[in-house]
Write a protein that holds these residues in place. Structure first.
Motif, mmCIF file in Angstrom:
data_model
loop_
_atom_site.group_PDB
_atom_site.id
_atom_site.type_symbol
_atom_site.label_atom_id
_atom_site.label_comp_id
_atom_site.label_asym_id
_atom_site.label_seq_id
_atom_site.Cartn_x
_atom_site.Cartn_y
_atom_site.Cartn_z
ATOM 1 N N PHE A 88 49.760 -2.623 -20.167
ATOM 2 C CA PHE A 88 49.052 -1.453 -19.845
ATOM 3 C C PHE A 88 48.601 -0.789 -21.116
ATOM 4 O O PHE A 88 47.477 -0.130 -21.065
ATOM 5 N N THR A 119 47.761 3.371 -15.662
ATOM 6 C CA THR A 119 46.798 2.986 -14.723
ATOM 7 C C THR A 119 45.736 3.640 -14.633
ATOM 8 O O THR A 119 44.415 3.107 -14.630
ATOM 9 N N LEU A 136 47.564 -5.536 -12.251
ATOM 10 C CA LEU A 136 48.067 -4.466 -11.335
ATOM 11 C C LEU A 136 49.337 -5.048 -10.613
ATOM 12 O O LEU A 136 50.331 -4.530 -10.203
#
Length: 249
Positions: free
Chosen positions: A229, A144, A202
């Motif tokens: 991701f 992230t 997210l």
């Protein structure tokens, strides 16, 4: 090539160690949420125990750090551009992608340390999590950070304007936060909200984190979040490196 990235990473980490107060301030808000907001959520979580509440709430707070920390990382690039530091690096013998890789890796390292502190505090508050689940969550946090950091650097190198950068980041951060279900699961909302959330990367990280902290290591949300991701990290890194190359032309 990777030696250059390591050199940039070491330089960036030394700068972080010289001024560690800002990363500590970055986790203050999530800690306050864990201490004062999480206890109010017992009625919204099946079971309502501290374990269930923290397993639901902690991943969202961890990803809040990633979003609001790494998304503003690009402002440092603007400062280096204005001072001529970045231009000198671009025309040097250093491998150009290393300039970006070293920075985003520094952001990821700082983020993992912050996330580990949040996990430790949550455990002190009553969370029970296995070592494997905690390590997987830290890995997801690193991805992230890489995604948000490389996106921020690419955006900063593309627009090169602090006011515009600030407006864009603020514009993106709020809907990303709300639609991801950082505070409460999206499933508690109307169906249309869940449909929109599926377009927010997210959201998958939050759902994967909740599966990990519930002990559901076989949940499909976990490999799906990692796959999404990894792909997005690669795309944003390519974008940021290409934006850096345009700086040297």
């Amino acid at each position: 090539m990777f030696k250059d990235a390591t050199l940039v990473l070491g330089y960036e980490l030394r700068g972080l160690l010289r001024n560690p107060i800002w990363p500590l301030f970055g986790i203050l808000q999530p800690i306050l949420y864990l201490a004062f907001f999480a206890p109010l959520l017992g009625s919204t979580v099946p079971g309502g125990s501290d374990q269930e509440v923290l397993a639901m709430f902690t991943p969202g707070m961890m990803l809040m750090i990633a979003l609001f920390g790494s998304m503003f990382a690009g402002f440092s690039v603007m400062n280096d551009t204005r001072n001529g530091v970045l231009e000198r690096l671009v025309v040097s013998q250093i491998w150009r992608p290393a300039i970006i890789l070293g920075r985003v890796l520094k952001d990821a390292v700082a983020l993992v340390i912050q996330a580990a502190i949040i996990i430790a505090i949550s455990i002190a508050l009553g969370l029970r999590v296995t070592l494997l689940a905690a390590l997987l969550m830290l890995g997801l946090m690193a991805l992230t950070g890489l995604l948000a950091g490389s996106f921020s650097y690419a955006l900063a190198l593309s627009i090169r304007d602090e006011n515009a950068m600030s407006q864009i980041v603020q514009f993106l951060a709020m809907p990303l936060t709300l639609i991801a279900g950082l505070f409460l699961p999206v499933s508690l909302g109307p169906g249309w909200l869940g449909t929109i959330a599926q377009f927010n990367p997210l959201y998958y990280a939050v759902e994967a984190g909740r599966s990990l902290f519930r002990g559901d290591l076989g949940a499909t949300t976990i490999p799906l979040a990692f796959a999404i991701f990894v792909v997005l990290c690669a795309l944003t890194l390519i974008w940021s490196v290409r934006s850096l190359r345009r700086l040297g032309t």
